[in-house]
Design a protein around this motif. Structure first.
Motif, PDB file in Angstrom:
ATOM      1  N   VAL A  56       0.841  -1.189   0.000  1.00 32.87           N
ATOM      2  CA  VAL A  56       0.000   0.000   0.000  1.00 32.87           C
ATOM      3  C   VAL A  56       0.884   1.250   0.000  1.00 32.87           C
ATOM      4  CG1 VAL A  56      -1.765   1.228   1.327  1.00 32.87           C
ATOM      5  CG2 VAL A  56      -1.758  -1.267   1.286  1.00 32.87           C
ATOM      6  N   ARG A  57       0.497   2.244  -0.811  1.00 30.15           N
ATOM      7  CA  ARG A  57       1.184   3.539  -0.757  1.00 30.15           C
ATOM      8  C   ARG A  57       0.701   4.288   0.479  1.00 30.15           C
ATOM      9  NH1 ARG A  57      -0.807   3.830  -5.657  1.00 30.15           N
ATOM     10  NH2 ARG A  57      -2.170   5.544  -5.092  1.00 30.15           N
ATOM     11  N   ALA A  58       1.620   4.603   1.350  1.00 32.00           N
ATOM     12  CA  ALA A  58       1.284   5.340   2.567  1.00 32.00           C
ATOM     13  C   ALA A  58       2.552   5.954   3.129  1.00 32.00           C
ATOM     14  CB  ALA A  58       0.637   4.424   3.598  1.00 32.00           C
ATOM     15  N   GLU A  59       2.379   7.031   3.892  1.00 33.76           N
ATOM     16  CA  GLU A  59       3.522   7.726   4.470  1.00 33.76           C
ATOM     17  C   GLU A  59       4.071   7.033   5.714  1.00 33.76           C
ATOM     18  OE1 GLU A  59       3.062  11.913   4.969  1.00 33.76           O
ATOM     19  OE2 GLU A  59       2.015  12.113   3.062  1.00 33.76           O
ATOM     20  N   HIS A  60       3.217   6.280   6.401  1.00 33.87           N
ATOM     21  CA  HIS A  60       3.667   5.596   7.605  1.00 33.87           C
ATOM     22  C   HIS A  60       2.854   4.321   7.802  1.00 33.87           C
ATOM     23  CE1 HIS A  60       0.177   7.453   9.540  1.00 33.87           C
ATOM     24  NE2 HIS A  60       0.583   8.587   8.996  1.00 33.87           N
ATOM     25  N   THR A  61       3.347   3.468   8.671  1.00 33.13           N
ATOM     26  CA  THR A  61       2.751   2.152   8.876  1.00 33.13           C
ATOM     27  C   THR A  61       1.295   2.222   9.315  1.00 33.13           C
ATOM     28  OG1 THR A  61       4.922   1.281   9.437  1.00 33.13           O
ATOM     29  CG2 THR A  61       3.043  -0.042  10.109  1.00 33.13           C
ATOM     30  N   ALA A  62       0.973   3.139  10.202  1.00 38.62           N
ATOM     31  CA  ALA A  62      -0.408   3.237  10.688  1.00 38.62           C
ATOM     32  C   ALA A  62      -1.366   3.541   9.539  1.00 38.62           C
ATOM     33  CB  ALA A  62      -0.512   4.302  11.777  1.00 38.62           C
ATOM     34  N   ALA A  63      -0.971   4.423   8.647  1.00 37.56           N
ATOM     35  CA  ALA A  63      -1.826   4.752   7.502  1.00 37.56           C
ATOM     36  C   ALA A  63      -1.967   3.557   6.566  1.00 37.56           C
ATOM     37  CB  ALA A  63      -1.267   5.956   6.754  1.00 37.56           C
ATOM     38  N   ALA A  64      -0.883   2.810   6.350  1.00 33.21           N
ATOM     39  CA  ALA A  64      -0.938   1.616   5.507  1.00 33.21           C
ATOM     40  C   ALA A  64      -1.878   0.577   6.108  1.00 33.21           C
ATOM     41  CB  ALA A  64       0.459   1.034   5.330  1.00 33.21           C
ATOM     42  N   HIS A  65      -1.791   0.385   7.419  1.00 36.90           N
ATOM     43  CA  HIS A  65      -2.661  -0.586   8.097  1.00 36.90           C
ATOM     44  C   HIS A  65      -4.122  -0.151   8.015  1.00 36.90           C
ATOM     45  CE1 HIS A  65       0.125  -3.465  10.161  1.00 36.90           C
ATOM     46  NE2 HIS A  65       0.953  -2.595   9.614  1.00 36.90           N
ATOM     47  N   GLU A  66      -4.386   1.126   8.141  1.00 40.93           N
ATOM     48  CA  GLU A  66      -5.762   1.618   8.051  1.00 40.93           C
ATOM     49  C   GLU A  66      -6.337   1.377   6.653  1.00 40.93           C
ATOM     50  OE1 GLU A  66      -8.151   5.833   8.275  1.00 40.93           O
ATOM     51  OE2 GLU A  66      -6.373   5.588   9.538  1.00 40.93           O
ATOM     52  N   LYS A  67      -5.568   1.684   5.621  1.00 42.02           N
ATOM     53  CA  LYS A  67      -6.033   1.474   4.248  1.00 42.02           C
ATOM     54  C   LYS A  67      -6.258  -0.006   3.971  1.00 42.02           C
ATOM     55  CE  LYS A  67      -3.718   5.571   2.458  1.00 42.02           C
ATOM     56  NZ  LYS A  67      -2.795   6.100   1.448  1.00 42.02           N
ATOM     57  N   ALA A  68      -5.339  -0.844   4.412  1.00 43.01           N
ATOM     58  CA  ALA A  68      -5.467  -2.285   4.203  1.00 43.01           C
ATOM     59  C   ALA A  68      -6.670  -2.837   4.961  1.00 43.01           C
ATOM     60  CB  ALA A  68      -4.192  -2.994   4.643  1.00 43.01           C
ATOM     61  N   HIS A  69      -6.850  -2.399   6.186  1.00 48.76           N
ATOM     62  CA  HIS A  69      -7.991  -2.847   6.992  1.00 48.76           C
ATOM     63  C   HIS A  69      -9.303  -2.457   6.317  1.00 48.76           C
ATOM     64  CE1 HIS A  69     -11.028  -2.504  10.206  1.00 48.76           C
ATOM     65  NE2 HIS A  69     -10.477  -3.641  10.609  1.00 48.76           N
ATOM     66  N   ASP A  70      -9.385  -1.231   5.826  1.00 47.68           N
ATOM     67  CA  ASP A  70     -10.611  -0.775   5.147  1.00 47.68           C
ATOM     68  C   ASP A  70     -10.911  -1.639   3.923  1.00 47.68           C
ATOM     69  OD1 ASP A  70     -10.857   1.224   7.028  1.00 47.68           O
ATOM     70  OD2 ASP A  70     -10.182   2.836   5.694  1.00 47.68           O
ATOM     71  N   LEU A  71      -9.889  -1.924   3.120  1.00 49.65           N
ATOM     72  CA  LEU A  71     -10.090  -2.741   1.925  1.00 49.65           C
ATOM     73  C   LEU A  71     -10.482  -4.167   2.292  1.00 49.65           C
ATOM     74  CD1 LEU A  71     -10.052  -3.220  -1.097  1.00 49.65           C
ATOM     75  CD2 LEU A  71      -7.556  -3.537  -0.940  1.00 49.65           C
ATOM     76  N   LEU A  72      -9.792  -4.767   3.236  1.00 52.52           N
ATOM     77  CA  LEU A  72     -10.125  -6.132   3.643  1.00 52.52           C
ATOM     78  C   LEU A  72     -11.541  -6.214   4.209  1.00 52.52           C
ATOM     79  CD1 LEU A  72      -6.759  -7.236   5.229  1.00 52.52           C
ATOM     80  CD2 LEU A  72      -7.907  -8.342   3.301  1.00 52.52           C
ATOM     81  N   THR A  73     -11.931  -5.247   5.011  1.00 47.47           N
ATOM     82  CA  THR A  73     -13.281  -5.228   5.573  1.00 47.47           C
ATOM     83  C   THR A  73     -14.324  -5.163   4.463  1.00 47.47           C
ATOM     84  OG1 THR A  73     -12.494  -4.201   7.611  1.00 47.47           O
ATOM     85  CG2 THR A  73     -14.844  -3.982   7.119  1.00 47.47           C
ATOM     86  N   LEU A  74     -14.084  -4.309   3.481  1.00 43.56           N
ATOM     87  CA  LEU A  74     -14.993  -4.175   2.347  1.00 43.56           C
ATOM     88  C   LEU A  74     -15.115  -5.484   1.583  1.00 43.56           C
ATOM     89  CD1 LEU A  74     -16.640  -2.390   0.343  1.00 43.56           C
ATOM     90  CD2 LEU A  74     -14.449  -1.885  -0.778  1.00 43.56           C
ATOM     91  N   VAL A  75     -13.991  -6.095   1.273  1.00 44.90           N
ATOM     92  CA  VAL A  75     -14.002  -7.324   0.484  1.00 44.90           C
ATOM     93  C   VAL A  75     -14.602  -8.486   1.268  1.00 44.90           C
ATOM     94  CG1 VAL A  75     -12.513  -9.032  -0.637  1.00 44.90           C
ATOM     95  CG2 VAL A  75     -12.139  -6.598  -1.035  1.00 44.90           C
ATOM     96  N   LEU A  76     -14.289  -8.593   2.542  1.00 43.15           N
ATOM     97  CA  LEU A  76     -14.860  -9.674   3.344  1.00 43.15           C
ATOM     98  C   LEU A  76     -16.374  -9.544   3.469  1.00 43.15           C
ATOM     99  CD1 LEU A  76     -12.134 -10.028   6.107  1.00 43.15           C
ATOM    100  CD2 LEU A  76     -12.522 -11.519   4.137  1.00 43.15           C
TER     101      LEU A  76
END
Length: 92
Positions: A56-76
């Motif tokens: 994921v393109r992100a400036e820091h780990t927390a932002a990357a985790h938030e984006k990934a979590h949002d996408l995974l939640t949507l897909v699940l």
């Protein structure tokens, strides 16, 4: 670009399959919007279910985790990974 990894545990205890991994990988790409900043995705079967790796393109780990979590939640929520329960995001 930051790596976010998470396991998906099989509800039945069965190992993951190549077809299940491929379907989930396709669903992640299909549902990823510009705000998810997804660069690369890899889903592979493992003995306990599936292992998901998102770059994921992100400036820091927390932002990357938030984006990934949002996408995974949507897909699940679509049922694309029916029969699997997400584990925690793996912290680096």
């Amino acid at each position: 670009m930051l790596l976010v990894r998470t396991p998906l545990h099989s509800d039945t205890g069965a190992p993951g399959t190549e077809s299940g991994a491929s379907l989930l990988q396709d669903a992640l790409w299909a549902h990823a919007g510009p705000h998810h900043a997804l660069e690369h995705v890899r889903v592979r079967p493992v003995p306990q279910g599936l292992h998901v790796a998102l770059f994921v393109r992100a400036e820091h780990t927390a932002a990357a985790h938030e984006k990934a979590h949002d996408l995974l939640t949507l897909v699940l929520a679509t049922g694309a990974a029916r029969g699997y329960t997400p584990g925690p995001l793996i912290r680096h």
